[in-house]
Design a protein around this motif. Structure first.
Motif, PDB file in Angstrom:
ATOM      1  N   VAL A   1     -19.945 -18.417 129.978  1.00 44.36           N
ATOM      2  CA  VAL A   1     -20.760 -17.557 130.835  1.00 44.36           C
ATOM      3  C   VAL A   1     -22.091 -18.265 131.018  1.00 44.36           C
ATOM      4  N   VAL A   2     -22.455 -18.550 132.262  1.00 42.89           N
ATOM      5  CA  VAL A   2     -23.687 -19.301 132.524  1.00 42.89           C
ATOM      6  C   VAL A   2     -24.773 -18.453 133.183  1.00 42.89           C
ATOM      7  N   ALA A   3     -24.433 -17.252 133.643  1.00 39.73           N
ATOM      8  CA  ALA A   3     -25.441 -16.380 134.256  1.00 39.73           C
ATOM      9  C   ALA A   3     -24.948 -14.938 134.210  1.00 39.73           C
ATOM     10  N   PHE A   4     -25.893 -14.008 134.126  1.00 44.74           N
ATOM     11  CA  PHE A   4     -25.584 -12.579 134.061  1.00 44.74           C
ATOM     12  C   PHE A   4     -26.684 -11.796 134.754  1.00 44.74           C
ATOM     13  N   ALA A   5     -26.294 -10.818 135.551  1.00 44.64           N
ATOM     14  CA  ALA A   5     -27.256  -9.942 136.229  1.00 44.64           C
ATOM     15  C   ALA A   5     -26.680  -8.535 136.290  1.00 44.64           C
ATOM     16  N   GLN A   6     -27.568  -7.556 136.347  1.00 46.21           N
ATOM     17  CA  GLN A   6     -27.137  -6.158 136.442  1.00 46.21           C
ATOM     18  C   GLN A   6     -28.193  -5.348 137.173  1.00 46.21           C
TER      19      GLN A   6
ATOM     20  N   ASP B   1     -13.618 -24.658 139.087  1.00 43.18           N
ATOM     21  CA  ASP B   1     -14.598 -25.010 138.059  1.00 43.18           C
ATOM     22  C   ASP B   1     -15.625 -23.910 137.844  1.00 43.18           C
ATOM     23  N   THR B   2     -15.764 -23.016 138.812  1.00 45.83           N
ATOM     24  CA  THR B   2     -16.712 -21.914 138.702  1.00 45.83           C
ATOM     25  C   THR B   2     -16.055 -20.630 139.183  1.00 45.83           C
ATOM     26  N   ALA B   3     -16.519 -19.503 138.659  1.00 47.31           N
ATOM     27  CA  ALA B   3     -15.986 -18.205 139.067  1.00 47.31           C
ATOM     28  C   ALA B   3     -17.105 -17.173 139.069  1.00 47.31           C
TER      29      ALA B   3
ATOM     30  N   ILE C   1     -21.369 -15.299 136.102  1.00 49.87           N
ATOM     31  CA  ILE C   1     -20.770 -16.525 136.612  1.00 49.87           C
ATOM     32  C   ILE C   1     -20.199 -17.299 135.437  1.00 49.87           C
ATOM     33  N   LEU C   2     -18.961 -17.748 135.578  1.00 50.04           N
ATOM     34  CA  LEU C   2     -18.296 -18.599 134.602  1.00 50.04           C
ATOM     35  C   LEU C   2     -18.252 -20.024 135.130  1.00 50.04           C
ATOM     36  N   ALA C   3     -18.317 -20.979 134.222  1.00 48.91           N
ATOM     37  CA  ALA C   3     -18.190 -22.378 134.607  1.00 48.91           C
ATOM     38  C   ALA C   3     -17.473 -23.124 133.498  1.00 48.91           C
TER      39      ALA C   3
END
Length: 366
Positions: free
Chosen positions: A14-19, A110-112, A216-218
Motif C-alpha cells: 500500500v503506497v497511498a491512502f485517503a478518506q 504494476d499499480t492498482a 493505491i497498491l504497487a
C-alpha cells in the motif's frame, strides 16, 4: 491466496491512502461527488494519473444506494476515458483490495487503485442489513444488526469474558483515540448513552454515517518509487463462518483466527492492530481470536466505533494501518475487516515497513 501460496511472488505494498471526513449525512452530495476528492487526493500523493493505473477495483452495495449496478455511476469519478481495466465487488472495499492484490501478483499490472464508499444516511441501516441473513429461517424474523450484536455481547457476558463496564471502556478509549483523527465522525468524550438493545448502549454501537476511502497498491520497485516507506502486504486471507447463527459459538471467531494464521500474523508479534469491530463486544472477541496482547496498540484511529461508513470501514482499517507504517509509527501491523452479522466474514492482512535507519547510522562515515 495465502501467505504460503504467494511466497516467492511479487512484493506488493500500500503506497497511498485517503478518506473523506465521515459525517452523519452527506445528503447534498451524490456518491460521485463524495468520492472524487478522495480519488484526487490518493492519486496526488503518488503523482499518478488515472491513465497510469493498471487495474481499478471498487467495493460498494446496491442495497445502500437503492438501485441496481450503482457502482457504474461511481466510475464517473474515476474517469470514463481512456478505457480502464476495472472490477467491482459487492462487499467492503477490503475485499476489493484482496482482488487487486491477486491481480498484481499475476503480473498483469504494476499499480492498482482500490476504492469503496457507502451512504448509510438515507435509510434504516438496521433494516437493510437484515438482507444478509439466512433467507429461510432467520431473515423472516427481522432481527436487526444491533439486536444480533446484543445477543453476541450477552453471550460473552454469560461466559465471563467481559461485562458492561469493560464494554463501556472499549467505547470510551476508541472515541478518545479518535480525538487525533480529523476524519472521524465521533471524537473525544462521548456519553455512553441509553440502552439500544441490552446489554449494548449507544456508546457500544457504531455511528451511522457516510464516507469513502481509497488506496493505491504497487508492486516491487514501483512501490518504492511512489512511497518513501511502503506498507508491504506480507500476507492476506479471508474466511467465513457458517451462515446459520444457531450453529456458531458467538463468543469466538475461528474464521478470523484462521485467516490470521494463514496470513502469517502469528509468526512474529505486531505492534498495531486496526480491527473492524463495529460493536465494543466484537473487539473483545477479536482480541482473543487474533492473540493481541496488551502491548499491541488497538485502533489508534478510533476504529469503527468512531466512524463506520458501511462498505468502506474495512478498507479504512487497512489504510489506517498502512498510513502508520508510512509515517514510521508502526513497523508491523495487523488490519482486519468484517462483514455480516456477528463477525460472520473476516479478512486479515499483515503489513510491514522496511527497517528504519537509526539516528546513529545517519551520516556514519564507516
Amino acid at each position: 491466496m495465502t501467505r504460503e501460496e504467494a511466497s516467492g511472488a511479487r512484493d506488493i505494498a500500500v503506497v497511498a491512502f485517503a478518506q473523506t471526513d465521515h459525517r452523519r449525512t452527506s445528503e447534498e452530495l451524490s456518491e460521485v461527488e463524495m468520492l472524487m476528492p478522495v480519488l484526487h487526493d490518493v492519486l496526488q500523493q503518488t503523482g499518478l494519473r488515472t491513465a497510469d493505473i493498471g487495474f481499478t477495483c471498487s467495493g460498494s452495495s446496491d442495497y445502500l444506494a437503492g438501485r441496481a449496478f450503482s457502482f457504474t455511476l461511481a466510475l464517473d469519478g474515476v474517469g470514463a476515458w481512456p478505457p480502464i481495466s476495472e472490477s467491482h465487488v459487492e462487499m467492503d472495499g477490503a475485499w476489493a483490495l484482496y482482488e487487486a492484490w491477486t491481480k498484481l501478483l499475476t503480473g498483469d499490472a504494476d499499480t492498482a487503485l482500490v476504492y469503496s464508499y457507502g451512504k448509510s444516511s438515507p435509510g434504516s441501516v438496521r433494516d437493510v442489513l437484515t438482507r444478509q441473513l439466512d433467507p429461510y429461517y432467520v431473515a423472516p424474523l427481522w432481527p436487526d444488526s444491533v439486536a444480533l450484536a446484543a445477543l453476541q455481547a450477552q453471550a460473552l457476558i454469560d461466559a465471563g469474558e467481559t461485562d458492561e463496564p469493560a464494554l463501556s471502556a472499549v467505547g470510551a478509549r476508541s472515541r478518545a483515540d479518535a480525538g487525533a483523527n480529523s476524519h472521524a465522525q465521533l471524537r473525544g468524550p462521548v456519553p455512553q448513552g441509553d440502552y439500544l438493545v441490552r446489554p449494548l448502549r449507544t456508546g457500544d454501537c457504531p455511528p451511522i454515517g457516510d464516507g469513502a476511502a481509497a488506496v493505491i497498491l504497487a508492486a516491487g520497485e514501483r512501490a518504492r518509487e511512489l512511497c518513501s516507506r511502503p506498507a508491504w502486504i506480507r500476507g492476506i486471507d479471508h474466511r467465513i463462518e457458517a451462515h446459520s447463527l444457531g450453529v456458531r459459538d458467538l463468543t469466538d471467531a475461528p474464521s478470523a483466527r484462521l485467516a490470521a494464521e494463514r496470513a502469517g500474523a502469528f509468526e512474529r508479534p505486531v505492534d498495531t492492530a486496526e480491527l473492524h469491530a463495529p460493536f465494543s463486544s466484537q473487539e473483545v472477541v477479536l482480541r482473543r481470536a487474533l492473540r493481541l496482547g496488551d502491548d499491541v496498540r488497538v485502533n489508534p484511529s478510533g476504529g469503527a466505533l468512531a466512524a463506520n461508513p458501511i462498505m468502506a470501514a474495512g478498507l479504512i482499517r487497512i489504510g489506517e494501518a498502512a498510513a502508520r507504517i508510512h509515517r514510521g509509527d508502526s513497523d508491523r501491523a495487523l488490519a482486519h475487516a468484517t462483514s455480516g452479522p456477528c463477525l460472520q466474514q473476516n479478512l486479515v492482512a499483515v503489513l510491514e515497513g522496511d527497517p528504519l535507519e537509526s539516528p546513529s547510522q545517519e551520516g556514519d562515515p564507516r
